[in-house]
Design a protein around this motif. Sequence first.
Motif, mmCIF file in Angstrom:
data_model
loop_
_atom_site.group_PDB
_atom_site.id
_atom_site.type_symbol
_atom_site.label_atom_id
_atom_site.label_comp_id
_atom_site.label_asym_id
_atom_site.label_seq_id
_atom_site.Cartn_x
_atom_site.Cartn_y
_atom_site.Cartn_z
ATOM 1 N N VAL A 278 -6.311 6.788 -1.903
ATOM 2 C CA VAL A 278 -6.941 5.772 -1.059
ATOM 3 C C VAL A 278 -8.077 5.074 -1.821
ATOM 4 O O VAL A 278 -8.224 3.860 -1.767
ATOM 5 N N ARG A 279 -8.847 5.859 -2.550
ATOM 6 C CA ARG A 279 -9.978 5.268 -3.283
ATOM 7 C C ARG A 279 -9.504 4.250 -4.314
ATOM 8 O O ARG A 279 -10.122 3.204 -4.504
ATOM 9 N N GLU A 280 -8.389 4.547 -4.965
ATOM 10 C CA GLU A 280 -7.900 3.622 -5.982
ATOM 11 C C GLU A 280 -7.315 2.349 -5.358
ATOM 12 O O GLU A 280 -7.478 1.256 -5.895
ATOM 13 N N ILE A 281 -6.657 2.528 -4.206
ATOM 14 C CA ILE A 281 -6.111 1.346 -3.538
ATOM 15 C C ILE A 281 -7.255 0.465 -3.044
ATOM 16 O O ILE A 281 -7.223 -0.762 -3.184
ATOM 17 N N ALA A 282 -8.280 1.097 -2.504
ATOM 18 C CA ALA A 282 -9.433 0.334 -2.019
ATOM 19 C C ALA A 282 -10.080 -0.439 -3.165
ATOM 20 O O ALA A 282 -10.469 -1.600 -3.016
ATOM 21 N N ALA A 283 -10.168 0.196 -4.331
ATOM 22 C CA ALA A 283 -10.768 -0.486 -5.485
ATOM 23 C C ALA A 283 -9.900 -1.665 -5.914
ATOM 24 O O ALA A 283 -10.400 -2.736 -6.250
ATOM 25 N N ALA A 284 -8.589 -1.477 -5.855
ATOM 26 C CA ALA A 284 -7.678 -2.529 -6.302
ATOM 27 C C ALA A 284 -7.739 -3.748 -5.386
ATOM 28 O O ALA A 284 -7.656 -4.880 -5.847
ATOM 29 N N PHE A 285 -7.895 -3.505 -4.105
ATOM 30 C CA PHE A 285 -7.871 -4.629 -3.158
ATOM 31 C C PHE A 285 -9.268 -5.022 -2.700
ATOM 32 O O PHE A 285 -9.416 -5.799 -1.759
ATOM 33 N N VAL A 286 -10.293 -4.466 -3.371
ATOM 34 C CA VAL A 286 -11.678 -4.728 -3.013
ATOM 35 C C VAL A 286 -11.845 -4.627 -1.493
ATOM 36 O O VAL A 286 -12.286 -5.552 -0.820
ATOM 37 N N SER A 287 -11.463 -3.482 -0.997
ATOM 38 C CA SER A 287 -11.496 -3.254 0.441
ATOM 39 C C SER A 287 -12.262 -1.958 0.682
ATOM 40 O O SER A 287 -12.446 -1.162 -0.244
ATOM 41 N N SER A 288 -12.703 -1.754 1.919
ATOM 42 C CA SER A 288 -13.466 -0.533 2.174
ATOM 43 C C SER A 288 -12.505 0.653 2.309
ATOM 44 O O SER A 288 -11.343 0.500 2.674
ATOM 45 N N LEU A 289 -13.061 1.825 2.010
ATOM 46 C CA LEU A 289 -12.272 3.050 2.060
ATOM 47 C C LEU A 289 -11.669 3.262 3.443
ATOM 48 O O LEU A 289 -10.487 3.565 3.595
ATOM 49 N N THR A 290 -12.493 3.080 4.462
ATOM 50 C CA THR A 290 -12.010 3.344 5.829
ATOM 51 C C THR A 290 -10.947 2.322 6.225
ATOM 52 O O THR A 290 -9.988 2.673 6.904
ATOM 53 N N MET B 148 0.832 -1.214 0.000
ATOM 54 C CA MET B 148 0.000 0.000 0.000
ATOM 55 C C MET B 148 0.861 1.256 0.000
ATOM 56 O O MET B 148 0.545 2.233 -0.676
ATOM 57 N N LEU B 149 1.944 1.226 0.773
ATOM 58 C CA LEU B 149 2.813 2.405 0.824
ATOM 59 C C LEU B 149 3.441 2.689 -0.531
ATOM 60 O O LEU B 149 3.483 3.834 -0.974
ATOM 61 N N VAL B 150 3.926 1.643 -1.164
ATOM 62 C CA VAL B 150 4.559 1.846 -2.475
ATOM 63 C C VAL B 150 3.536 2.420 -3.458
ATOM 64 O O VAL B 150 3.808 3.388 -4.175
ATOM 65 N N LEU B 151 2.333 1.846 -3.449
ATOM 66 C CA LEU B 151 1.302 2.344 -4.372
ATOM 67 C C LEU B 151 0.964 3.793 -4.071
ATOM 68 O O LEU B 151 0.803 4.612 -4.975
ATOM 69 N N SER B 152 0.841 4.107 -2.792
ATOM 70 C CA SER B 152 0.420 5.447 -2.414
ATOM 71 C C SER B 152 1.530 6.468 -2.658
ATOM 72 O O SER B 152 1.300 7.490 -3.298
ATOM 73 N N LEU B 153 2.718 6.193 -2.145
ATOM 74 C CA LEU B 153 3.760 7.225 -2.141
ATOM 75 C C LEU B 153 4.571 7.253 -3.433
ATOM 76 O O LEU B 153 4.966 8.322 -3.892
#
Lengths: 113, 423
Positions: free
Chosen positions: B141-153, B130-135
């Motif tokens: 956050v929305r794109e990471i959540a979509a990628a991992f089918v996880s909730s935003l929070t 997640m850190l690599v994707l984000s930074l």
Amino acid sequence: MAEFLYLYRGGQRGWTPEESQQIMQRWMNWFKELGASGNLKDGGQPLEPEGKIVRDKSGPVTDGPYAEAKDLVGGYTLIEAPSLDRAAELAKGCPILERQGLVEVRPIMKLDM
Amino acid sequence: MEPSDHLFRHEAGRMVAALTRVFGLHNLELAEDVVQDAFCRALEVWKLRGIPENPSAWLTTTAKRRAIDVLRRERTARTFAPEYGRLLQTEWTLANAVQEVFDWTDVRDDRLRMMFSCCCVDQPEAAQVMLVLSLVGGFGVREIAAAFVSSLTAVEKRLNRAKHTLKDSGPLFDIADADDFAARLPSVQRALYLIFSEGYHGASAQAAVRADLCYEAIRLTRLLANHRLAATPSTHALLALMYLDAARLPSRLDASGNLTSLFDQDRSRWNGRMIEEGREWLERSATGQQMSRYHVEAAIADVHSRAPNVDETDWCAIVALYDTLMTIDPSPIVALNRAIAIAQRDGPAKGLAAIEAIGEPKRLDAYPFYHAARGELELRRGDPVAARAHFEAAMSLARNSEERRFYSRRVRQSCVTLSGVGG
């Protein structure tokens, strides 16, 4: 042909880079359409969110505008259209509508005396 | 993959990495705020005025100005990166220091520094990803959540926790130290491999989301491949594997949007240019003493890429490669893939026997492909009743509607075969 001013009010902020890119793309597409149909007179300018309000000569100059973020004018564009109705119709393509913003369409007063 | 398609995201990673160098890792949020601010301004101006001729330079200049403001305003209240401490004290050297961090030649190193800092052993692997994707990747956050089918929070929480750990981990990783570099490199490769796998095998139903992850993993792995210390045979093999697998992305969905297994894919839709590129990296990886799992996985992908269809695939070679993989990095999933290859080579009964022989089958129970593979082999062996049960199990584990549709088609196929057999 008459001239109209689009005033962009409100619209959310805080997009991710990818979303910004998509929003950007939509605006470019919309402007391209307006340009192709000959309705775009001047793309206009964005406005800084802060400013000053001057109410009277002797009183203090205050910070402003006080409007809530959703009402704040963020920029303008100059449009050419045959009628106000047509100008309003064209504004329906504006991407700000998808982001909880609105377009205020104002005819520019004609000075043909 | 047009680089300009993701200009904003790529620039975000570049600028956060550059700013963190002068701000210090402990001021990570400040760097992110400056970048966010520069993007906001860009969006406001560009949407009315159009994209400037050199958007990167525009963004950089905006971020630079903002960074100088922040440094000026905060220099008494905060400490910044110690190596810049003295430079930030006078006006003239301050502007120079900021100018210097954005120098083009350093940018690649900045992103590596950040990537290596993200992949610290103090972080769980999922947090590193997640850190690599984000930074570095500039994903929100929305794109990471979509990628991992996880909730935003959920993603927000994990990411914040990971950023805290990162901020407390001391200064940015020193990529000049060859020993530390070599020690950390496998974690970085692993994180990039996981990003790619999430894209390739992941749970997201949106093909575009998944392709994005694959291409991002390739882009970041290329950064490694272009750096003197990171350009090891295993890095080259990792890149080869990504290209060779990603070449098959266009054929994973058929014309009606249905998921298609490797066995039924229209191979004319495989991306020939990416296959070529993958082979070049694979060739380059064939040096040194050490054979990594990436070498073997790339070699397997290469065998598939050379076969005109399933029957003419060199399954003997693939079984042998899976045997090697089992000695390097054994896992139930590798064993399952090996069993599928054995079925192709020696027939479904042998394949099923190989599946039966997998140690720790419990670890595969929650894995839909496990049940699906057994279903396929039972069907081929002529036991549609058993096949149907396995496909139903796979269907109950499907992670998205495409997978569900795929397995339900197989369940129906089993029923058709069943009525055919029963007369």
